[in-house]
Motif scaffolding. Structure first.
Motif, PDB file in Angstrom:
ATOM      1  N   CYS A  52      -6.103  -7.879  -7.461  1.00 40.78           N
ATOM      2  CA  CYS A  52      -5.610  -7.859  -6.083  1.00 40.78           C
ATOM      3  C   CYS A  52      -4.782  -6.600  -5.852  1.00 40.78           C
ATOM      4  O   CYS A  52      -3.908  -6.272  -6.661  1.00 40.78           O
ATOM      5  N   CYS A  55      -0.832  -7.816  -5.264  1.00 37.95           N
ATOM      6  CA  CYS A  55      -0.016  -8.428  -6.322  1.00 37.95           C
ATOM      7  C   CYS A  55      -0.438  -7.994  -7.726  1.00 37.95           C
ATOM      8  O   CYS A  55       0.291  -8.241  -8.686  1.00 37.95           O
ATOM      9  N   HIS A  88      -5.986 -11.037  -2.273  1.00 41.68           N
ATOM     10  CA  HIS A  88      -5.979 -12.485  -2.075  1.00 41.68           C
ATOM     11  C   HIS A  88      -5.642 -12.757  -0.610  1.00 41.68           C
ATOM     12  O   HIS A  88      -4.830 -12.038  -0.021  1.00 41.68           O
ATOM     13  N   CYS A  91      -1.940 -13.231  -0.288  1.00 40.17           N
ATOM     14  CA  CYS A  91      -1.196 -11.968  -0.408  1.00 40.17           C
ATOM     15  C   CYS A  91      -1.248 -11.185   0.901  1.00 40.17           C
ATOM     16  O   CYS A  91      -0.263 -10.571   1.307  1.00 40.17           O
TER      17      CYS A  91
END
Ligand SMILES: [Zn+2]
Length: 102
Positions: A52, A55, A88, A91
């Protein structure tokens, strides 16, 4: 490539522990993405190693994800893989909320 070929090549190691063998599972997730995605989506996945952009944690290709544009698409107007990152969904939501607060 059909699905039976994928199953044959990715037998799970019975002894693999998700906590001790994180790299192994990350590699599996990455490989799964490489099998499933095609074209520019595969390129995006490969560019960021299946992680990702927000993150840095591994993404599962079977789970929901979003495309994050480094430069807003409204500005550049192009769908260029160099400008696109997978993130994500959660996220991206956090990112959007934080941006609104600023
Ligand atoms: Zn994330």
């Amino acid at each position: 490539m059909d699905s039976t070929a994928i199953v044959r090549h990715t037998k799970i190691k019975a002894t693999a522990n998700p906590f001790l063998d994180e790299a192994y599972f990350q590699k599996r997730k990455f490989d799964k993405g490489m099998h499933r995605l095609t074209g520019k989506f595969k390129t995006i996945w490969k560019n960021q190693n299946g992680l990702c952009y927000h993150c840095g944690m591994p993404m599962d290709v079977t789970e929901e994800r979003e495309i994050f544009y480094l430069a807003p698409k409204t500005k550049t107007g192009v769908e260029d893989v160099r400008n696109m990152r997978y993130v994500h969904c959660v996220c991206q939501r956090i990112y959007a909320e934080n941006r609104l607060k600023k």
